[in-house]
Design a protein around this motif. Structure first.
Motif, PDB file in Angstrom:
ATOM      1  N   GLU A 215       2.716 -12.514   2.807  1.00  0.00           N
ATOM      2  CA  GLU A 215       3.475 -10.760   2.192  1.00  0.00           C
ATOM      3  C   GLU A 215       2.618  -9.521   2.943  1.00  0.00           C
ATOM      4  O   GLU A 215       3.319  -8.121   3.211  1.00  0.00           O
ATOM      5  CB  GLU A 215       2.632 -11.451   0.656  1.00  0.00           C
ATOM      6  N   MET A 216       1.544  -9.183   2.471  1.00  0.00           N
ATOM      7  CA  MET A 216       0.858  -8.190   3.903  1.00  0.00           C
ATOM      8  C   MET A 216       1.680  -7.609   5.555  1.00  0.00           C
ATOM      9  O   MET A 216       2.114  -6.503   5.359  1.00  0.00           O
ATOM     10  CB  MET A 216      -0.838  -7.998   3.535  1.00  0.00           C
ATOM     11  N   ALA A 217       1.390  -8.921   5.756  1.00  0.00           N
ATOM     12  CA  ALA A 217       2.387  -8.143   7.071  1.00  0.00           C
ATOM     13  C   ALA A 217       4.103  -8.542   6.953  1.00  0.00           C
ATOM     14  O   ALA A 217       4.375  -7.610   7.545  1.00  0.00           O
ATOM     15  CB  ALA A 217       2.045  -9.915   7.687  1.00  0.00           C
ATOM     16  N   THR A 218       4.602  -9.110   6.271  1.00  0.00           N
ATOM     17  CA  THR A 218       5.579  -8.228   5.745  1.00  0.00           C
ATOM     18  C   THR A 218       5.796  -6.849   5.921  1.00  0.00           C
ATOM     19  O   THR A 218       6.531  -6.320   6.017  1.00  0.00           O
ATOM     20  CB  THR A 218       6.433  -9.446   4.861  1.00  0.00           C
ATOM     21  N   MET A 219       4.557  -6.245   4.292  1.00  0.00           N
ATOM     22  CA  MET A 219       5.228  -5.525   3.794  1.00  0.00           C
ATOM     23  C   MET A 219       4.669  -3.817   5.028  1.00  0.00           C
ATOM     24  O   MET A 219       5.175  -3.095   4.781  1.00  0.00           O
ATOM     25  CB  MET A 219       3.885  -4.816   2.788  1.00  0.00           C
ATOM     26  N   ILE A 220       3.523  -4.680   6.217  1.00  0.00           N
ATOM     27  CA  ILE A 220       3.246  -3.530   6.821  1.00  0.00           C
ATOM     28  C   ILE A 220       4.473  -3.711   7.891  1.00  0.00           C
ATOM     29  O   ILE A 220       4.412  -3.034   9.619  1.00  0.00           O
ATOM     30  CB  ILE A 220       1.602  -3.858   7.772  1.00  0.00           C
ATOM     31  N   GLY A 221       4.719  -5.340   9.073  1.00  0.00           N
ATOM     32  CA  GLY A 221       5.530  -5.099   9.678  1.00  0.00           C
ATOM     33  C   GLY A 221       5.097  -4.865  11.057  1.00  0.00           C
ATOM     34  O   GLY A 221       4.810  -5.441  12.232  1.00  0.00           O
ATOM     35  N   VAL A 222       3.725  -6.070  10.662  1.00  0.00           N
ATOM     36  CA  VAL A 222       3.080  -7.211  11.611  1.00  0.00           C
ATOM     37  C   VAL A 222       3.042  -8.997  11.266  1.00  0.00           C
ATOM     38  O   VAL A 222       3.175  -8.840  10.237  1.00  0.00           O
ATOM     39  CB  VAL A 222       1.302  -6.697  11.857  1.00  0.00           C
ATOM     40  N   SER A 223       2.313  -9.545  12.255  1.00  0.00           N
ATOM     41  CA  SER A 223       1.948 -11.273  12.209  1.00  0.00           C
ATOM     42  C   SER A 223       1.366 -11.323  11.226  1.00  0.00           C
ATOM     43  O   SER A 223      -0.204 -10.440  11.310  1.00  0.00           O
ATOM     44  CB  SER A 223       1.553 -11.396  13.372  1.00  0.00           C
ATOM     45  N   GLU A 224       1.033 -12.379  10.497  1.00  0.00           N
ATOM     46  CA  GLU A 224       0.262 -12.863   9.696  1.00  0.00           C
ATOM     47  C   GLU A 224      -1.280 -12.734  10.070  1.00  0.00           C
ATOM     48  O   GLU A 224      -2.013 -12.604   9.677  1.00  0.00           O
ATOM     49  CB  GLU A 224       0.403 -14.101   9.260  1.00  0.00           C
ATOM     50  N   ALA A 225      -1.183 -13.611  10.905  1.00  0.00           N
ATOM     51  CA  ALA A 225      -2.478 -13.852  12.291  1.00  0.00           C
ATOM     52  C   ALA A 225      -3.538 -12.393  12.065  1.00  0.00           C
ATOM     53  O   ALA A 225      -4.117 -11.988  12.499  1.00  0.00           O
ATOM     54  CB  ALA A 225      -1.991 -14.334  13.404  1.00  0.00           C
ATOM     55  N   THR A 226      -2.500 -11.082  12.557  1.00  0.00           N
ATOM     56  CA  THR A 226      -2.580  -9.861  13.173  1.00  0.00           C
ATOM     57  C   THR A 226      -3.039  -9.312  11.546  1.00  0.00           C
ATOM     58  O   THR A 226      -4.826  -9.602  11.513  1.00  0.00           O
ATOM     59  CB  THR A 226      -1.914  -9.113  13.302  1.00  0.00           C
ATOM     60  N   VAL A 227      -3.311  -9.663  10.547  1.00  0.00           N
ATOM     61  CA  VAL A 227      -3.822  -9.927   8.836  1.00  0.00           C
ATOM     62  C   VAL A 227      -4.365 -10.255   8.863  1.00  0.00           C
ATOM     63  O   VAL A 227      -6.038  -9.298   8.524  1.00  0.00           O
ATOM     64  CB  VAL A 227      -2.389 -10.164   8.132  1.00  0.00           C
ATOM     65  N   ARG A 228      -4.600 -10.976   9.132  1.00  0.00           N
ATOM     66  CA  ARG A 228      -5.743 -11.888   9.053  1.00  0.00           C
ATOM     67  C   ARG A 228      -6.906 -11.722   9.665  1.00  0.00           C
ATOM     68  O   ARG A 228      -8.047 -12.018   9.325  1.00  0.00           O
ATOM     69  CB  ARG A 228      -5.070 -13.713   9.085  1.00  0.00           C
ATOM     70  N   ALA A 229      -6.444 -11.419  10.757  1.00  0.00           N
ATOM     71  CA  ALA A 229      -8.129 -10.917  12.266  1.00  0.00           C
ATOM     72  C   ALA A 229      -8.554  -9.654  11.468  1.00  0.00           C
ATOM     73  O   ALA A 229      -9.741  -9.659  11.122  1.00  0.00           O
ATOM     74  CB  ALA A 229      -6.829 -11.112  13.537  1.00  0.00           C
ATOM     75  N   ARG A 230      -7.089  -8.685  11.083  1.00  0.00           N
ATOM     76  CA  ARG A 230      -7.969  -7.079  10.484  1.00  0.00           C
ATOM     77  C   ARG A 230      -8.631  -7.808   9.088  1.00  0.00           C
ATOM     78  O   ARG A 230     -10.516  -7.207   9.189  1.00  0.00           O
ATOM     79  CB  ARG A 230      -7.046  -6.561  10.234  1.00  0.00           C
ATOM     80  N   VAL A 231      -8.153  -8.266   7.928  1.00  0.00           N
ATOM     81  CA  VAL A 231      -8.851  -8.632   6.594  1.00  0.00           C
ATOM     82  C   VAL A 231     -10.294  -9.151   7.737  1.00  0.00           C
ATOM     83  O   VAL A 231     -10.932  -8.558   6.762  1.00  0.00           O
ATOM     84  CB  VAL A 231      -8.193  -9.405   5.915  1.00  0.00           C
ATOM     85  N   HIS A 232     -10.657 -10.288   8.345  1.00  0.00           N
ATOM     86  CA  HIS A 232     -12.252 -10.754   8.237  1.00  0.00           C
ATOM     87  C   HIS A 232     -12.691  -9.906   9.038  1.00  0.00           C
ATOM     88  O   HIS A 232     -13.016  -9.912   8.393  1.00  0.00           O
ATOM     89  CB  HIS A 232     -11.721 -12.208   9.443  1.00  0.00           C
ATOM     90  N   ARG A 233     -12.118  -8.719  10.317  1.00  0.00           N
ATOM     91  CA  ARG A 233     -12.982  -8.223  10.747  1.00  0.00           C
ATOM     92  C   ARG A 233     -13.695  -7.015   9.947  1.00  0.00           C
ATOM     93  O   ARG A 233     -14.264  -6.723   9.550  1.00  0.00           O
ATOM     94  CB  ARG A 233     -12.212  -7.158  11.600  1.00  0.00           C
TER      95      ARG A 233
END
Length: 161
Positions: free
Chosen positions: A24-42
């Motif tokens: 959901e966040m990836a769609t809202m921001i316009g990035v990949s799910e992998a990017t969101v997962r990595a960023r939230v983890h960091r």
């Protein structure tokens, strides 16, 4: 730790709803799910962000109090460290100004609040306690430090969280 606009947006979205999915966040921001997962983890691994469930204690009939402590004979750091394990205390911060430590605490009733105050008075180094009992909570956990680059090290100001 430098943050950018994607990090800021993730913090904002999770601040609105900590149960949002990465998809959901990836769609809202316009990035990949992998990017969101990595960023939230960091952001969580380095302590920049923490995802928690919050409750308004006043809706449960509890007492919520803010306390400002002045320290004598010991360092504020030492006293703050001794307060970390008090079960009713949810926030301990060193502050500047006429007080040394800021606390947020919750008690189920006035009797438990009195017990907390007695415990604080017995704590070595605590000289004075200013008490502020909340009568109504309008907004909580609204920190917006990552919403814009003001004060962000990546903005070249040398400041930051």
């Amino acid at each position: 730790m430098a943050v950018d606009e994607i990090d800021r947006r993730l913090v904002e979205l999770l601040g609105e709803d900590g149960r949002r999915t990465f998809t959901e966040m990836a769609t809202m921001i316009g990035v990949s799910e992998a990017t969101v997962r990595a960023r939230v983890h960091r952001l969580t691994a380095d302590g920049t962000m923490r995802i928690v469930a919050l409750c308004n204690p006043l809706t449960l009939g509890h007492q919520s109090v803010r306390l400002l402590l002045t320290v004598r004979a010991l360092t504020p750091r030492a006293v703050a460290g001794s307060l970390l394990d008090l079960p009713s205390v949810g926030r301990v911060e060193l502050v500047s100004g006429s007080h040394d430590i800021y606390l947020e605490a919750t008690a189920r009733d006035l009797s438990q609040l009195t017990d907390l105050l007695d415990e604080l008075r017995r704590t070595p180094g605590v000289a004075t306690i200013d008490q502020y009992v909340l009568t109504r909570l309008y907004k909580d956990y609204s920190w917006s430090g990552l919403r814009n680059p003001v004060g962000d090290r990546s903005a070249g100001s040398g400041g930051g969280p």
